[in-house]
Design a protein around this motif. Structure first.
Motif, mmCIF file in Angstrom:
data_model
loop_
_atom_site.group_PDB
_atom_site.id
_atom_site.type_symbol
_atom_site.label_atom_id
_atom_site.label_comp_id
_atom_site.label_asym_id
_atom_site.label_seq_id
_atom_site.Cartn_x
_atom_site.Cartn_y
_atom_site.Cartn_z
ATOM 1 N N THR A 66 6.388 38.986 -4.977
ATOM 2 C CA THR A 66 7.000 39.416 -3.721
ATOM 3 C C THR A 66 6.647 38.372 -2.668
ATOM 4 O O THR A 66 5.623 37.688 -2.763
ATOM 5 C CB THR A 66 6.530 40.807 -3.231
ATOM 6 N N LEU A 67 7.511 38.247 -1.669
ATOM 7 C CA LEU A 67 7.322 37.265 -0.608
ATOM 8 C C LEU A 67 7.133 37.971 0.731
ATOM 9 O O LEU A 67 7.501 39.137 0.886
ATOM 10 C CB LEU A 67 8.533 36.329 -0.542
ATOM 11 N N LEU A 72 9.132 32.193 4.231
ATOM 12 C CA LEU A 72 9.813 31.201 3.403
ATOM 13 C C LEU A 72 10.345 31.828 2.120
ATOM 14 O O LEU A 72 9.704 32.712 1.544
ATOM 15 C CB LEU A 72 8.849 30.079 3.021
ATOM 16 N N THR A 73 11.486 31.335 1.672
ATOM 17 C CA THR A 73 12.019 31.754 0.371
ATOM 18 C C THR A 73 12.173 30.555 -0.553
ATOM 19 O O THR A 73 12.382 30.723 -1.744
ATOM 20 C CB THR A 73 13.385 32.454 0.530
ATOM 21 N N GLU A 74 12.066 29.351 0.018
ATOM 22 C CA GLU A 74 12.143 28.119 -0.763
ATOM 23 C C GLU A 74 10.901 27.286 -0.484
ATOM 24 O O GLU A 74 10.249 27.428 0.545
ATOM 25 C CB GLU A 74 13.411 27.342 -0.403
ATOM 26 N N PRO A 87 13.218 27.986 -5.415
ATOM 27 C CA PRO A 87 12.832 29.292 -4.864
ATOM 28 C C PRO A 87 11.343 29.564 -5.063
ATOM 29 O O PRO A 87 10.756 29.170 -6.069
ATOM 30 C CB PRO A 87 13.674 30.284 -5.647
ATOM 31 N N LEU A 88 10.750 30.248 -4.087
ATOM 32 C CA LEU A 88 9.349 30.650 -4.206
ATOM 33 C C LEU A 88 9.187 31.865 -5.109
ATOM 34 O O LEU A 88 8.135 32.065 -5.700
ATOM 35 C CB LEU A 88 8.758 30.948 -2.826
ATOM 36 N N CYS A 89 10.233 32.659 -5.225
ATOM 37 C CA CYS A 89 10.173 33.845 -6.068
ATOM 38 C C CYS A 89 9.892 33.437 -7.511
ATOM 39 O O CYS A 89 10.577 32.590 -8.078
ATOM 40 C CB CYS A 89 11.493 34.602 -5.974
ATOM 41 N N GLU A 114 2.723 27.520 1.780
ATOM 42 C CA GLU A 114 2.767 27.433 3.246
ATOM 43 C C GLU A 114 2.453 26.017 3.729
ATOM 44 O O GLU A 114 2.958 25.592 4.754
ATOM 45 C CB GLU A 114 1.800 28.428 3.881
ATOM 46 N N SER A 115 1.616 25.301 2.984
ATOM 47 C CA SER A 115 1.245 23.928 3.374
ATOM 48 C C SER A 115 1.843 22.880 2.437
ATOM 49 O O SER A 115 1.916 21.708 2.792
ATOM 50 C CB SER A 115 -0.275 23.769 3.382
ATOM 51 N N GLY A 116 2.217 23.291 1.217
ATOM 52 C CA GLY A 116 2.700 22.346 0.223
ATOM 53 C C GLY A 116 1.576 21.626 -0.502
ATOM 54 O O GLY A 116 1.820 20.687 -1.258
ATOM 55 N N ASN A 117 0.336 22.063 -0.289
ATOM 56 C CA ASN A 117 -0.825 21.415 -0.908
ATOM 57 C C ASN A 117 -1.286 22.160 -2.155
ATOM 58 O O ASN A 117 -1.145 23.373 -2.255
ATOM 59 C CB ASN A 117 -1.989 21.356 0.087
#
Length: 159
Positions: A66-67, A72-74, A87-89, A114-117
């Motif tokens: 769940t997001l 964000l969704t991507e 997609p983050l899902c 959230e940070s891409g790290n």
């Protein structure tokens, strides 16, 4: 001849007993890792986000199920531009964790969308319903711990 028969009856040279014990212990540890106490659904510290942790291969992984509402969704913050539209899902954000003890999983990676790290990580089961996830750079001293709470399977998972 009698000595030879006695040896066979008692397990030969004595090496088969310890070898069998070692094999059973290894198999039991592997089964425990696959049926880990952390498998299930976990509410993260972020409102509405649930991660499903499960065995994957010889380790433990976790994916977003769940997001955050309105979030964000991507994977927009990913360094790799080719991945920013994924997609983050159902995205695997925890991977490679190996069980070190009945309550500890180590040597994994934690991806923070959230940070891409991506960080090194460890997980500690503090109780049946409380999991501490530590993400860090280099050594655990330089990191942050989040406490997750076990929850039910979401009624409406993303995707």
């Amino acid at each position: 001849m009698k000595e030879s028969l006695r040896r066979r009856a008692s397990g030969g040279s004595g090496l088969i007993g310890p070898a069998a014990f070692a094999l059973l212990a290894t198999m039991s540890f592997a089964a425990a890792a696959q049926d880990s106490g952390i498998a299930g659904y976990w509410a993260t510290g972020t409102e509405g986000v649930i991660v499903q942790i499960e065995p994957c291969g010889g380790s433990v992984c976790g994916k977003l199920v769940t997001l955050r509402p309105g979030g964000l969704t991507e994977d927009r913050h990913n360094e790799d531009e080719a991945l920013q539209d994924r997609p983050l899902c159902n995205l695997v954000i925890l991977q490679g964790f190996s069980q070190e003890s009945p309550t500890e999983w180590v040597s994994g990676e934690v991806y923070d969308p959230e940070s891409g790290n991506t960080y090194s990580g460890s997980m500690t089961l503090e109780s049946a319903d409380t999991l501490d996830l530590r993400g860090y750079v280099g050594i655990p001293l330089f990191g942050r711990t989040e406490t997750w709470t076990r929850t039910e399977e979401p009624e409406t998972p993303c995707g």
